[in-house]
Structures are given as C-alpha cells and as structure tokens.
Design a protein around this motif. Sequence first.
Motif, mmCIF file in Angstrom:
data_model
loop_
_atom_site.group_PDB
_atom_site.id
_atom_site.type_symbol
_atom_site.label_atom_id
_atom_site.label_comp_id
_atom_site.label_asym_id
_atom_site.label_seq_id
_atom_site.Cartn_x
_atom_site.Cartn_y
_atom_site.Cartn_z
ATOM 1 N N GLY A 415 34.467 19.795 18.646
ATOM 2 C CA GLY A 415 35.493 20.484 17.877
ATOM 3 C C GLY A 415 35.937 21.802 18.469
ATOM 4 O O GLY A 415 36.541 22.630 17.775
ATOM 5 N N ASP A 416 35.669 22.017 19.742
ATOM 6 C CA ASP A 416 36.040 23.267 20.413
ATOM 7 C C ASP A 416 37.349 23.035 21.184
ATOM 8 O O ASP A 416 37.344 22.631 22.340
ATOM 9 N N ILE A 417 38.478 23.288 20.517
ATOM 10 C CA ILE A 417 39.786 23.005 21.114
ATOM 11 C C ILE A 417 40.061 23.910 22.305
ATOM 12 O O ILE A 417 40.613 23.471 23.328
ATOM 13 N N ALA A 418 39.674 25.180 22.196
ATOM 14 C CA ALA A 418 39.875 26.100 23.323
ATOM 15 C C ALA A 418 39.098 25.607 24.545
ATOM 16 O O ALA A 418 39.588 25.661 25.673
ATOM 17 N N GLY A 419 37.889 25.113 24.315
ATOM 18 C CA GLY A 419 37.094 24.579 25.405
ATOM 19 C C GLY A 419 37.741 23.362 26.039
ATOM 20 O O GLY A 419 37.699 23.192 27.262
ATOM 21 N N VAL A 420 38.326 22.500 25.213
ATOM 22 C CA VAL A 420 39.035 21.325 25.734
ATOM 23 C C VAL A 420 40.129 21.757 26.695
ATOM 24 O O VAL A 420 40.269 21.219 27.799
ATOM 25 N N HIS A 421 40.931 22.731 26.266
ATOM 26 C CA HIS A 421 42.016 23.225 27.118
ATOM 27 C C HIS A 421 41.473 23.762 28.438
ATOM 28 O O HIS A 421 41.979 23.442 29.515
ATOM 29 N N GLN A 422 40.437 24.598 28.352
ATOM 30 C CA GLN A 422 39.880 25.214 29.554
ATOM 31 C C GLN A 422 39.391 24.154 30.535
ATOM 32 O O GLN A 422 39.659 24.224 31.740
ATOM 33 N N TYR A 427 40.111 20.602 35.383
ATOM 34 C CA TYR A 427 40.179 19.235 35.913
ATOM 35 C C TYR A 427 41.487 19.012 36.668
ATOM 36 O O TYR A 427 41.494 18.480 37.790
ATOM 37 N N PHE A 428 42.593 19.421 36.064
ATOM 38 C CA PHE A 428 43.890 19.228 36.715
ATOM 39 C C PHE A 428 43.992 20.031 38.017
ATOM 40 O O PHE A 428 44.545 19.557 39.012
ATOM 41 N N ASP A 435 51.245 20.846 37.886
ATOM 42 C CA ASP A 435 52.198 20.853 36.769
ATOM 43 C C ASP A 435 51.493 20.574 35.442
ATOM 44 O O ASP A 435 51.785 21.207 34.427
ATOM 45 N N GLN A 436 50.563 19.620 35.458
ATOM 46 C CA GLN A 436 49.822 19.311 34.235
ATOM 47 C C GLN A 436 48.903 20.463 33.840
ATOM 48 O O GLN A 436 48.701 20.726 32.658
ATOM 49 N N ALA A 437 48.359 21.161 34.838
ATOM 50 C CA ALA A 437 47.520 22.323 34.543
ATOM 51 C C ALA A 437 48.344 23.411 33.858
ATOM 52 O O ALA A 437 47.909 23.999 32.855
ATOM 53 N N LEU A 438 49.531 23.678 34.387
ATOM 54 C CA LEU A 438 50.401 24.703 33.799
ATOM 55 C C LEU A 438 50.844 24.303 32.393
ATOM 56 O O LEU A 438 50.935 25.148 31.499
ATOM 57 N N GLN A 439 51.109 23.008 32.203
ATOM 58 C CA GLN A 439 51.487 22.526 30.874
ATOM 59 C C GLN A 439 50.331 22.705 29.895
ATOM 60 O O GLN A 439 50.534 23.125 28.751
ATOM 61 N N GLN A 440 49.112 22.427 30.362
ATOM 62 C CA GLN A 440 47.928 22.592 29.513
ATOM 63 C C GLN A 440 47.722 24.065 29.159
ATOM 64 O O GLN A 440 47.312 24.393 28.040
ATOM 65 N N ILE A 441 48.000 24.946 30.098
ATOM 66 C CA ILE A 441 47.894 26.384 29.824
ATOM 67 C C ILE A 441 48.889 26.795 28.741
ATOM 68 O O ILE A 441 48.555 27.573 27.828
ATOM 69 N N ASP A 442 50.105 26.254 28.815
ATOM 70 C CA ASP A 442 51.100 26.552 27.774
ATOM 71 C C ASP A 442 50.630 26.067 26.409
ATOM 72 O O ASP A 442 50.780 26.776 25.401
ATOM 73 N N PHE A 443 50.065 24.854 26.385
ATOM 74 C CA PHE A 443 49.536 24.334 25.120
ATOM 75 C C PHE A 443 48.454 25.265 24.577
ATOM 76 O O PHE A 443 48.420 25.572 23.376
ATOM 77 N N ALA A 444 47.569 25.694 25.447
ATOM 78 C CA ALA A 444 46.448 26.534 25.030
ATOM 79 C C ALA A 444 46.928 27.882 24.491
ATOM 80 O O ALA A 444 46.370 28.404 23.516
ATOM 81 N N LYS A 455 42.752 34.840 26.031
ATOM 82 C CA LYS A 455 44.099 35.041 26.574
ATOM 83 C C LYS A 455 44.032 35.480 28.034
ATOM 84 O O LYS A 455 44.800 35.002 28.885
ATOM 85 N N ALA A 456 43.116 36.377 28.333
ATOM 86 C CA ALA A 456 42.963 36.865 29.705
ATOM 87 C C ALA A 456 42.513 35.730 30.627
ATOM 88 O O ALA A 456 42.964 35.619 31.765
ATOM 89 N N ARG A 457 41.601 34.888 30.111
ATOM 90 C CA ARG A 457 41.117 33.757 30.911
ATOM 91 C C ARG A 457 42.240 32.771 31.199
ATOM 92 O O ARG A 457 42.363 32.255 32.321
ATOM 93 N N LEU A 458 43.109 32.512 30.222
ATOM 94 C CA LEU A 458 44.231 31.608 30.423
ATOM 95 C C LEU A 458 45.227 32.185 31.427
ATOM 96 O O LEU A 458 45.778 31.455 32.260
ATOM 97 N N GLU A 459 45.446 33.473 31.354
ATOM 98 C CA GLU A 459 46.346 34.107 32.323
ATOM 99 C C GLU A 459 45.750 34.010 33.725
ATOM 100 O O GLU A 459 46.473 33.782 34.708
ATOM 101 N N GLN A 460 44.439 34.179 33.815
ATOM 102 C CA GLN A 460 43.759 34.047 35.098
ATOM 103 C C GLN A 460 43.916 32.625 35.640
ATOM 104 O O GLN A 460 44.167 32.421 36.839
#
Length: 476
Positions: A415-422, A427-428, A435-444, A455-460
């Motif tokens: 049930g850790d959605i943030a972890g799923v995104h990360q 993986y991508f 492109d899929q990695a960037l799309q996943q970052i947008d979703f996150a 937020k900082a980790r996603l920007e990284q």
Amino acid sequence: MVKRTFQFLIFGLLSLSFQASADNALPDIGGAGYSVITTEQEHKLGEAWARMLRGSGRLYEDALVSQYLEDLTWKLVTYSELTDRRLQIIVIDNPTLNAFAVPGGIIGIHAGLLLHAENEAQLASVLAHELAHLSQRHFAAQLEAQRRNSPLMIASILASILIAAADPEAGVAAMQSSMAASVSSRLSFSRQNEREADYVGMQTLAASGYDPKAMPQMFMQIQQTTRFSRTPPEFLLTHPITQSRIAESQNRAANLPSGQRSSNSIDFNIARARIQARYADKLGELHAHYQTEMTAPSDSLHYALAYTAMLQNNFSTAKQHQTQFSQAFEQQLPSRLLSVEILLKQEKLPQATAALETLYQLYPGNQAVAYLYAQSLTKSNQPAKAVKIYRNYLDDHPRDSRAWYLLAEAYGLAGDIAGVHQARIEYFLQTANVDQALQQIDFAMRENGLSEYQKARLEQQKQEALRVRDSLKMDF
C-alpha cells in the motif's frame, strides 16, 4: 523497442566516429595511446548500452545461475590485466552460444554458453577471453584504426549484438550484413585483436589456476558442435575460429603452467543442469537421460534428477534423490536452496520462509537467497518485509532492473504508492525507457501529501532521467 534502441546506437556511434574522422589531429586524451575515445567515455557508452540491453533483451531470471556466473567472472578479474573494474555482468535468457564484451566493462553471457561448455575451465576460458578484450581496450583500438575510414562498421556490429540478444535471427542477419561490408584490412585487425585476447585470456586462466589448454579445447568444441549448423552462432561471427587459430592457441597454452584448479566444479554442474532444464523441450526426457548416467552417481547428478523431478511436481522422487546427497553437499547453499524451492513449489510458505530467514542471515549478499526470501515473504502476505529485502539487495545491486520491478510490486501490495512510483521510475531508467520514467515522475508529483524529501527525490530522479536521455544519444 529493439528498433528504437538500434537507431539510438547507430546514431550515437556514427556521431562519435564521424566526429573522430573529421579531426585527424586529435590530442591523446584516452590513455593507453588512444585519442578517439577516453576510458571514461567508454564507461558512459557501456552504461547506456547496458540500459538498452536490459530494456530490449530478456534477462535470465534464475538468480542462482546468475550469481554463479558473476562469481566466476569476478574470480577471473582478480587475475586479469583489467584496471578499470567497473563491470556489469548481464546474463541473457537465450539458449544460443554467445558471449560478448562491450566497451565500458559490460560482459554479456547467453545462458546457452553453459550448454556448450563441457566443464568450468572451458567456460572460464570464454570469460577470460572477453575480459581480455576489455583490458586491452580493443574497441578503442579499432576506432583508432578506422577513424579515417567508414565509421559504420563498429556501430553496426555493436547494434547487431544488441539485437541478437533479443532476436537471434535478426541479430545474425544484421551481423552478416555488417561483416560483409567490412574491408580486408579491418578484418585483419580484428583477427589481431582475437589473437591478443586469446593470449591474454590464457594468461588469466593460468594465473587463476585453470589449465590454459581449456581455451583451444573450447574452440574445438564450438567448431565441432556448430559445423553442421545452417546459421552460425553469433559467437562465431564476432570470434571467427579457424584451424590456424586453434593450432596457435594450442602452442601458446603448451608454454603456460597447466594450473592446479580442477577443470570442473559442482557449482558449474548445478548451473548447467538448471539451464538444461530451462531449455528442455520435454522435462521427462531430460530426467530419463540423467537416469541413464546413474552408473556413476554423484552429488551433481542427484541434484539434476531432484531438480527436474521438482519441476514436474514429483516431490517424492525429488526428496529421494536429496537423501543421496553426501553429507558435505547437504550443508552447501545449492542443496539448501533446492530444499527451499521444493517447499515453495509445494506452497509450504511458513517452512520456506523460516528456512530462508536463516539462509539470509548466513548469506546476506547472495542474490539467489535474497530473491527467494523476498518472493516467499510476498507470497506469505508480508510485503513490507519483502520491501526491506529488496531495498537491501538493491543497495549493492542498483542496476538490477528485475529487482526494481519486483520491488514496485511489493510496494504496491504494502500500500505504499510513493514507493511504487519510486521503484517504477528506477526500473524504467535501468531499461532505457526514459519517456516512461518521466511520465511516472509526473504521476508521482500529482500525489497528495508528498513530503519535502519526496518532492526533492522526485526532482532528483527527473534530472537523472534527463541525464540518461542524453547518455543514450552517445554523442561524445
């Protein structure tokens, strides 16, 4: 996917070669006398190429086999001339005979190589040969030699190896076209590379305790088993084997110490048995074949019989052969893991998980133990614990794309959605799907309640994705 990565590779390498050809007075910035490409550029090229291979090829998922091949390669590295030891060993789920070295420390091994090697020394001879290509920087040497000529040759060969990992027939066709386009002088230089890799590889074999005669023996084995093949394996296209080459390697091996290490090991036999089962058309026939060899029973033969019986859900036969293991082998990791695999196949999850917890304490860095333990925890409805196992494993193996994929699944079950995104983002990135990695970052980033750290980790990760995209162009 293969077509896209092929285009990336051709474009990038042509860009590199044309750039080198345009300037015949480049300064020597590569080290070892090469001015076209530096060792750091080779490393970046290898990183990009490995990402594309993981995204386009089917990786071999038997962690016990992968661990064995990694351990054997690193054992050889210790005695090799390789100074830049930032290596990646990638095992391809492909039954054909092939192994290759890509600049930047990438060693690719088709699982089928173990079907053709008769013993560990022969397998080690192929790996030592590929390590020699890396240590002698043959890619840089070939670029240096051809910078005034057509730049297409190396680009097309590298791309052909990439395609062959995912589609052997397409790879052979592409390889044949690129080889046909080469001129005799370039082929001669390639033969020189092969001779040097033979000699340096034999020295590595001898220094590590194997008999260097295993290399010409492997050459003869390959030649004999493929002489009636209508389509030559990729290995022969990139490593042509002639009678003169065999004779020369025999003469060189005769002048080197024979080595004290056994030509074979039980670990090799176990890995080979598992691969034979993976590619067997009929497991029952393979099991029957092993039974015909029981005139000379051994731990490895009983293991092969137990393993094939387990795969056919014949657990009583599997356990019967386990009782024939020697006391020494019973205590070894492959034997103990087989017992766990049987428990998992029988859905006896509490017993399997308990046994794996003990093994994890004893072998914390072993990938086969880590994978099985995490998978057992996931099946036992303990995904949070599985997440910890995957995270610990990835700390030491950050490029393992399969582990990132399974980690994302574990996060989802926990049930850790943030972890799923990360995990999906990583993986991508490891499979060149930027492109899929960037799309996943947008979703996150759209998720509610993100902490400042998240937020900082996603920007990284976004900046990392853009860097990976640039690296895939391979524009040096």
